[in-house]
Design a protein around this motif. Structure first.
Motif, short mmCIF file in Angstrom:
data_model
loop_
_atom_site.label_atom_id
_atom_site.label_comp_id
_atom_site.label_asym_id
_atom_site.label_seq_id
_atom_site.Cartn_x
_atom_site.Cartn_y
_atom_site.Cartn_z
N ALA A 163 60.36 69.64 50.34
CA ALA A 163 60.57 70.95 49.73
C ALA A 163 61.97 71.09 49.13
O ALA A 163 62.52 72.19 49.05
N GLY A 164 62.55 70.00 48.72
CA GLY A 164 63.85 70.04 48.08
C GLY A 164 63.73 69.78 46.59
O GLY A 164 62.62 69.71 46.03
N PRO A 165 64.83 69.61 45.90
CA PRO A 165 64.79 69.28 44.47
C PRO A 165 64.11 67.94 44.24
O PRO A 165 64.00 67.10 45.15
N ALA A 166 63.63 67.74 43.02
CA ALA A 166 62.98 66.47 42.67
C ALA A 166 63.98 65.33 42.85
O ALA A 166 65.15 65.43 42.51
N VAL A 167 63.49 64.21 43.39
CA VAL A 167 64.34 63.07 43.74
C VAL A 167 64.15 61.97 42.72
O VAL A 167 63.03 61.68 42.28
N SER A 168 65.24 61.33 42.35
CA SER A 168 65.17 60.14 41.49
C SER A 168 66.18 59.13 42.00
O SER A 168 67.15 59.47 42.69
N ALA A 169 65.94 57.88 41.65
CA ALA A 169 66.82 56.81 42.12
C ALA A 169 68.20 56.97 41.50
O ALA A 169 68.34 57.29 40.33
N PRO A 170 69.30 56.77 42.27
CA PRO A 170 70.65 56.92 41.74
C PRO A 170 70.97 55.81 40.74
O PRO A 170 70.43 54.71 40.80
N THR A 171 71.85 56.13 39.83
CA THR A 171 72.24 55.16 38.80
C THR A 171 73.32 54.21 39.30
O THR A 171 73.52 53.14 38.74
N ARG A 172 74.04 54.59 40.34
CA ARG A 172 75.04 53.69 40.89
C ARG A 172 74.99 53.77 42.42
O ARG A 172 74.47 54.74 42.98
N GLN A 173 75.53 52.76 43.03
CA GLN A 173 75.48 52.66 44.49
C GLN A 173 76.76 53.25 45.08
O GLN A 173 77.85 52.74 44.84
N GLY A 174 76.61 54.32 45.84
CA GLY A 174 77.76 54.97 46.45
C GLY A 174 78.04 54.46 47.85
O GLY A 174 77.46 53.47 48.33
#
Length: 731
Positions: free
Chosen positions: A675-686
């Motif tokens: 129930a959170g915001p839509a998730v997408s894969a990050p563009t960089r590794q933190g």
């Protein structure tokens, strides 16, 4: 000579002749027995050597197969990790990715048996190698480890031994199939293993001369590695495949079988390597037992020959001595009869002294020492009673007494022992009184009166002092009897030896009590100091290393000073919370539930439904609590900034389960956001991603799966928690 004497002499001669014949018969029987015994021992020794060799083969095959299985398990995990690292990237990206190469290079450096890690595309072209960057030009399409995976998924495939094109060292390839998004062949991930690693390990196994160790495939009996290695490194001695297949038909996992290799009959033991179609074969020549058997048999034969000659000589000598023994027998019998009574008496006394000495040597209790000495004194002197009186410095009071019959106690209590034993108390002299009913004390008065009809009278008294090495009289032993003249100088001599033992035991008891008290105090102080220093050193070193890593990682991922400050403070607070839990448990363990509750409590709603924790009680050892606590902090921070905790309706569910593992507890933890915001894969590794995928994998050997599903982030952590190794505090 009278007829009776002649008849008696003849009877003796006939008995002597019969004894001589019996001696000859027993000698011949002994010779036959020695020969038969020698043959039986030689045969049994041969069978024992053969059985020992077979047991050595089985044991060696078992341990070497287990070692190889563990090595292949680590290799399989390495290949799976390499496949996971390249997931989602094209081959062109993989070929130019220096971070990916650094990860592969770190994996290679951590595993001494791996020579290289390869990633090859579907055409066999080498796209990335842990040995060199940029990747040199190479193609493995001709290798069986590639062609087998290209034909179909072989799981973990062991290739044939090869000679490295660059290193010129014997190796073999282990590969795992890669698949693209449409489940088609996408290349292979492979490692090359140096055969010298196996040879170094196998050379440490002690086996008979001529033994051979081989790792082979079950499908075609191809030898992967063999020790001793051939001169060129690859020309291995062949395996008799038909004999090996026959043995596998009767026992597929392990067994023992004979075979012929290079014209030599050999005995071999095989063991399957885990569940793979690989086998560890250990063999030796069939006649490997011959040399040690010949050496041992020759030694036994020498002893048997010596025994044989000795038996023959003894038989002849015994036959001649029978006549002399007959003449000496009567004299010996008389002498033995005279001495037996004396020897029995002295032996009994020595046994009592030896037994008491053993008891006193092992006894440190004061009361038990005195009881043992009094009991032994009564037994040595045959007294009716015995008692121990403390020294003059302790008032000369009775410490312990034993009376049989009990009626003598009242009579004895009426005696003035301090007066009777004054020389023993004051001068350390023994006192021997044959009849105290008529003897007088130093002041001229009798020690006791005559007996009445109902009161027994003590007449014989023997008192000996117990003098310590310091010259102090620790006390006196008093023994008595109703009969006059019961004791003599022998009794006094025996008691002198007994009191010498008693003095040593009493002094040892005192020294032991003093030493034990001092040792215990010192041990407690030293143990407490050592544990505190070790705990402080361990805690400070780990904390500083963790803070240093957090500073470096936060600085690399921060975009501004404020961003660095906020992220760094949050991570330090998380680290402090974890350390607080560890400190409460004396740096042993921290509760997983408490770590989760401390991190997520600020984001929960009033009804406690926004954050759901579900799992058993799990105590994390200090080595695992810090990285797992920081991982939870990073997941919480990410959820609060970008995930389910960033909006009012979002929820987070954390579930975990624990089950016993071989060397600890296996923890499986799942973080799910809904129930959170839509998730997408990050563009960089933190920092959080690196913490999850690198730190947990490196420190805990954990497997981390991250699923960026549009409906919510899902992270699964699978790790084995080893038992805490830091010592418990206590004194």
């Amino acid at each position: 000579m009278r007829p009776e004497s002649i008849s008696l002499s003849q009877k003796r001669r006939r008995r002597s002749l019969a004894r001589g014949r019996l001696t000859l018969f027993m000698g011949l029987f002994g010779v036959a027995f020695i020969l038969l015994t020698f043959g039986y021992i030689a045969w049994e020794q041969r069978n024992r050597l053969i059985q020992r060799n077979e047991d050595d083969l089985r044991n060696a095959a078992f341990f070497l197969a287990d070692h190889t299985a563990r090595l292949l398990e680590v290799t399989d995990l390495t290949l799976k990790q390499a496949a996971a690292l390249m997931q989602g990237q094209s081959w062109d990206q993989i070929e130019t990715s220096k971070p990916l190469w650094q990860q592969l290079h770190a994996i290679q450096a951590a595993l001494p048996f791996i020579e290289d890690v390869w990633l090859n595309d579907p055409s066999g072209r080498l796209r990335l190698t842990s040995e060199q960057f940029p990747t040199p030009s190479s193609n493995v399409s001709g290798r069986d480890a590639f062609s087998a995976q290209a034909a179909g998924d072989q799981g973990l495939f062991i290739g044939e031994p090869i000679l490295g094109r660059v290193t010129k060292t014997p190796t073999f390839m282990i590969s795992r199939r890669l698949q693209n998004g449409s489940a088609e062949f996408g290349g292979i991930a492979a490692v090359t293993v140096s055969l010298s690693y196996f040879y170094d390990y196998w050379s440490k196994i002690r086996l008979p001369k001529g033994s051979r160790v081989a790792l082979l495939r079950a499908s075609d009996a191809t030898v992967i590695a063999q020790y001793p290695p051939p001169p060129d490194g690859l020309s291995f001695a062949p395996i008799d495949k038909s004999a090996f297949d026959t043995a596998l038909g009767s026992a597929s996992q392990a067994g023992l079988y004979p075979f012929i290799s290079m014209g030599q009959e050999r005995a071999g033991a095989y063991r399957q390597v885990g569940a793979m179609p690989l086998y560890l074969n250990v063999s030796m020549p069939e006649d490997a037992y011959w040399t040690p058997w010949f050496v041992q048999t020759r030694l036994y034969g020498a002893f048997a020959l010596i025994a044989l000659f000795a038996l023959l000589a003894l038989t002849a000598l015994a036959s001649e001595q029978f006549h002399e023994q007959a003449a000496d027998a009567a004299l010996l019998e008389r002498q033995v009869a005279l001495r037996t009574s004396e020897l029995r008496t002295e032996t009994a006394a020595l046994e009592i002294l030896n037994r008491t000495g053993s008891v006193l040597a092992a006894e440190l209790g004061l009361d038990r020492i005195i009881e043992s000495v009094v009991d032994a004194g009564i037994e040595l002197t045959e007294a009716q009673f015995g008692a121990f009186f403390c020294g003059a410095s302790q008032g000369g009071k009775e410490h312990y007494g034993k009376f049989e019959p009990a009626g003598l106690r009242d009579t004895f209590a009426a005696l003035n022992i301090r007066d009777i034993g004054a020389p023993a108390f004051q001068e350390g002299k023994a006192i021997l009184l044959d009849n105290i009913a008529i003897e007088q004390g130093h002041d001229g008065t009798p020690f006791t009166l005559d007996a009445t009809s109902d009161t027994p009278v003590i007449r014989s008294i023997l008192a000996v002092p117990v003098v310590l090495r310091t010259g102090e009289t620790h006390g006196i032993l008093v023994f008595g009897h109703e009969r006059a003249g019961m004791f003599n100088r022998r009794s006094e001599r025996l008691l002198a030896g007994l009191t010498a033992q008693a003095a040593i035991a009493l002094e040892n008891s005192r020294l032991y009590r003093n030493a034990q008290s001092e040792i215990e105090e010192r041990k407690q102080a030293q143990t407490q100091q050592s544990l505190l220093i070790r705990e402080l050193h361990h805690r400070v070193k780990n904390t500083l290393a963790t803070v240093q890593a957090v500073v470096g990682a936060t600085a690399r991922s921060a975009v501004s000073i404020d961003d660095f400050y906020q992220a760094f403070v949050g991570r330090i607070i998380s680290l402090a919370n974890t350390h607080s839990l560890l400190t409460e448990a004396v740096w042993q363990t921290a509760s997983l539930r408490e770590i989760l509750e401390k991190e997520l409590r600020p984001y929960n709603d009033t009804r406690g439904e926004r954050i759901v924790l579900n799992g058993p009680a799990v105590d994390l050892p200090s080595e695992a609590a810090v990285p797992i606590g920081m991982a939870i902090h990073e997941l919480t921070t990410n959820a609060a900034k970008y995930g389910a905790l960033s909006i009012p309706g979002g929820k987070v569910a954390i579930s975990w389960e624990a089950e016993p593992a071989e060397d600890g507890t296996r923890l499986k933890l799942v973080w799910e956001e809904r129930a959170g915001p839509a998730v997408s894969a990050p563009t960089r590794q933190g920092f959080g991603s690196r913490l999850l995928h690198r730190v947990l994998a490196t420190q805990l050997n954990a497997k981390v799966d991250t699923d960026f599903h549009p409906t919510g982030l899902r992270v699964a952590i699978d790790a084995v928690l080893k038992q805490a190794r830091f010592p418990e505090m206590g004194v």
